[in-house]
Design a protein around this motif. Structure first.
Motif, short mmCIF file in Angstrom:
data_model
loop_
_atom_site.label_atom_id
_atom_site.label_comp_id
_atom_site.label_asym_id
_atom_site.label_seq_id
_atom_site.Cartn_x
_atom_site.Cartn_y
_atom_site.Cartn_z
N LYS A 42 -83.14 64.83 31.12
CA LYS A 42 -84.15 65.55 31.22
C LYS A 42 -85.27 65.40 30.28
CE LYS A 42 -82.75 69.14 33.60
NZ LYS A 42 -83.11 69.91 34.79
N GLU A 45 -87.02 62.02 32.17
CA GLU A 45 -87.60 62.84 33.24
C GLU A 45 -88.99 63.33 33.04
OE1 GLU A 45 -86.69 66.58 36.16
OE2 GLU A 45 -85.17 64.93 36.08
N GLU A 49 -92.82 62.49 34.09
CA GLU A 49 -93.79 63.15 34.72
C GLU A 49 -95.27 63.39 33.88
OE1 GLU A 49 -91.98 66.85 35.18
OE2 GLU A 49 -90.37 66.06 36.56
#
Length: 147
Positions: A42, A45, A49
């Protein structure tokens, strides 16, 4: 009826709130730093982003863990000031990164909420006076009278 203030009660309350805020912030920052260091999916990721490379997680995670150690180890008031400053830049930077990328309000406000808890710790820290510069009256001589 007379009202008296008990300085020891005030000092104990201040110390309690200091350790409460420091503990909460340290726990959160340790979790975040550890997640960064181990490259939790997470985290990687989320960084992608925001446009950050994966290795940024290792750098920021190690510094966060070292900062937590600086906060909780007794003494070293100047090092603590540097840790608080580092957390200020990291958390405001995280908030701004989320805001600029168009993330949700929760992603933007979480770092600022954590910063608020850390600010309580900073204000209440017992050794803070040790790193504050001595204020000299305008017309006072430059000679150090304490030496």
């Amino acid at each position: 009826m007379s009202i008296s203030t008990d300085n020891t009660t005030i000092t104990k309350s201040k110390k309690t709130y200091y350790w409460l805020a420091t503990s909460l912030a340290s726990l959160a920052l340790t979790g975040i730093g550890a997640s960064d260091v181990i490259h939790a999916p997470k985290v990687i990721e989320g960084l992608a982003e925001l446009g950050y490379p994966a290795y940024f997680a290792t750098i920021i995670g190690v510094w966060q863990l070292l900062g937590v150690i600086a906060l909780i180890v007794p003494g070293f008031p100047r090092l603590k000031e540097w840790a608080y400053a580092g957390f200020f830049f990291t958390l405001t930077g995280a908030s701004l990164s989320h805001a600029i990328s168009g993330d949700s309000l929760g992603h933007i406000l979480f770092p600022l909420a954590l910063l608020s808890v850390l600010a309580v710790s900073w204000v209440l820290q017992p050794t803070r006076a040790a790193v504050l510069p001595e204020v000299r009256p305008k017309n006072a001589p430059l000679v150090n009278m304490h030496a």
